[in-house]
Design a protein around this motif. Sequence first.
Motif, PDB file in Angstrom:
ATOM      1  N   GLU A  31       0.838  -1.201   0.000  1.00 39.03           N
ATOM      2  CA  GLU A  31       0.000   0.000   0.000  1.00 39.03           C
ATOM      3  C   GLU A  31       0.874   1.253   0.000  1.00 39.03           C
ATOM      4  O   GLU A  31       0.594   2.211  -0.725  1.00 39.03           O
ATOM      5  N   ARG A  35       1.504   4.193  -3.245  1.00 33.76           N
ATOM      6  CA  ARG A  35       1.385   5.650  -3.148  1.00 33.76           C
ATOM      7  C   ARG A  35       2.718   6.366  -3.374  1.00 33.76           C
ATOM      8  O   ARG A  35       2.752   7.587  -3.460  1.00 33.76           O
ATOM      9  N   GLY A  98      -0.531   3.219   2.830  1.00 32.40           N
ATOM     10  CA  GLY A  98      -0.576   4.319   1.886  1.00 32.40           C
ATOM     11  C   GLY A  98       0.080   5.586   2.391  1.00 32.40           C
ATOM     12  O   GLY A  98      -0.248   6.676   1.943  1.00 32.40           O
ATOM     13  N   LYS A 116      -5.713   5.499   6.507  1.00 34.70           N
ATOM     14  CA  LYS A 116      -5.024   5.221   5.250  1.00 34.70           C
ATOM     15  C   LYS A 116      -4.779   6.503   4.463  1.00 34.70           C
ATOM     16  O   LYS A 116      -5.507   7.477   4.587  1.00 34.70           O
ATOM     17  N   ASN A 117      -3.745   6.436   3.618  1.00 39.10           N
ATOM     18  CA  ASN A 117      -3.439   7.485   2.650  1.00 39.10           C
ATOM     19  C   ASN A 117      -3.145   8.842   3.286  1.00 39.10           C
ATOM     20  O   ASN A 117      -3.691   9.862   2.881  1.00 39.10           O
ATOM     21  N   SER A 119      -0.717  11.861   3.581  1.00 38.26           N
ATOM     22  CA  SER A 119       0.350  12.516   2.823  1.00 38.26           C
ATOM     23  C   SER A 119       0.926  13.637   3.677  1.00 38.26           C
ATOM     24  O   SER A 119       0.179  14.483   4.164  1.00 38.26           O
ATOM     25  N   ASN A 144      -7.252   9.676   4.127  1.00 39.70           N
ATOM     26  CA  ASN A 144      -7.122  10.605   2.996  1.00 39.70           C
ATOM     27  C   ASN A 144      -6.860  12.044   3.444  1.00 39.70           C
ATOM     28  O   ASN A 144      -7.563  12.975   3.046  1.00 39.70           O
TER      29      ASN A 144
END
Length: 191
Positions: A31, A35, A98, A116-117, A119, A144
């Motif tokens: 995962e 990304r 991610g 998750k995800n 950044s 996210n």
Amino acid sequence: MMRGFYLINYIRTIPVLLICLALKINEIIEEDLKRNLWYIGSADISLSSLNKNLLRNKCFRNIVYYRIHDKNKGLSLIFQILYPIKQDLEIYGQIGGGLTIYHGHGTVVNLYKAGKNLSVYQGVTIGNKGNGSRSEITPTIGDNVSICANATVIGGIKIGNNVVIGAGSVVTKDVPDNCVAYGNPAVLKKR
């Protein structure tokens, strides 16, 4: 010439893959790798893309180190011998798959839990405020979420799902789902 470096680098990458398989973290590493494919200009998750990312993307190395260290501190030392990590990038807490860290210079990710995800960009500080248990003094972050360059997120606050925290923002209060937080102190705007 780069092709030769990639071929030789498998000597370091294969043991890392075996460590990930032994610790049963290969799915979360996939995962994270998915990304981080942008870094090497690839679209495929493969041993080759893992090899290239470990060779070229120092932030990805820290992510893999973080995942291994979370499961086995001894094996994380072996990883660190194979692939030296960035000393100015720290990662602590429970983070879902991610995870992407862009340019990680001077970045601290010290949170209680993240989905998750996530950044994170350069110069970000995610950290604690005061004394108490980790859940009380460090942020909990949803799925996210993007935290842009030089932002600060501090304290036992909750950041919802699908949130963007603007560059240079200082966030010390909860941010609900589907919002943009920007400024110092942060102002919220629905997305």
